[in-house]
Write a protein that holds these residues in place. Structure first.
Motif: not given
Length: 209
Positions: A77-95, A101-106
């Motif tokens: 909840a709160g700021a953790a939502r954006a932080r964990l979403g950014a973590n997931l985007a970073a996971v697949i950034a080089a895939d 667009g996909r990174l924004e979804i994550e």
């Protein structure tokens, strides 16, 4: 209107006599008409901290062979939502094939609903309790949480998707070795009407011996 956390009955004392059967037409009606709401259709208000605590206490009252409690809850909840979403985007950034667009979804994966509860299965080898039964207990905890949220007056949905199955995502979400995501339970208030969907004919899934 939602139900105040203070109105949720307290847990009974250990060894307190409980009813093995209890009629509740309201509960049957809730189950007969229960409908998940897409995460993107969940808005404010979401459950308060006190309501979340009450919901998790109810979710934990799930079948649990051996009293192992083979699950844990992570409130996003709160700021953790954006932080964990950014973590997931970073996971697949080089895939391969991943675009902006996909990174924004994550990045927005947890931003649609006010609150998301990640239910984590902690199932592990046990001399008496099969891991499968421990995993089923985690799944039951997900549904307990969802039904309790509906009963409190919130809409919600239980999702998994790729972060539940990608080892890199599990690490980015803070899971330990051997832990799995049983579900992401998104909670909030519906932003638009949700109609009934097609349901399987349960009669075709029944046999009697």
């Amino acid at each position: 209107m939602t139900i105040d956390a203070a109105k949720v009955p307290p847990p009974p004392a250990e060894d307190a006599p409980l009813q093995g059967a209890r009629e509740s037409l309201e509960t049957l009606t809730l189950l007969a008409q229960r409908r998940s709401t897409k995460a993107m259709l969940l808005g404010e208000p979401g459950p308060t901290d006190a309501q979340i605590d009450a919901l998790l206490r109810l979710a934990a009252r799930t079948p649990d062979h051996g009293k192992l409690a083979p699950w844990r809850f992570v409130v996003i909840a709160g700021a953790a939502r954006a932080r964990l979403g950014a973590n997931l985007a970073a996971v697949i950034a080089a895939d391969a094939g991943v675009d902006s667009g996909r990174l924004e979804i994550e990045r927005n994966r947890f931003m649609h609903a006010p609150t998301c509860v990640m239910v984590v299965s902690t199932a592990a080898p046990h001399p008496k309790i099969p891991e499968w039964e421990q995993q089923l207990s985690a799944g039951a905890a997900c549904f307990n949480l969802l039904v309790a949220a509906h009963a409190m007056g919130f809409a919600g949905c239980w999702l998994t998707e790729w972060p539940a199955y990608d080892p890199r995502a599990r690490m980015a979400l803070g899971l330990k070795d051997g832990e799995r995501v049983a579900g992401f339970v998104h909670l909030g208030s519906p932003t638009q009407h949700v109609g009934e969907r097609a349901r399987p004919d349960w009669k075709t899934r029944v046999s009697r011996m």
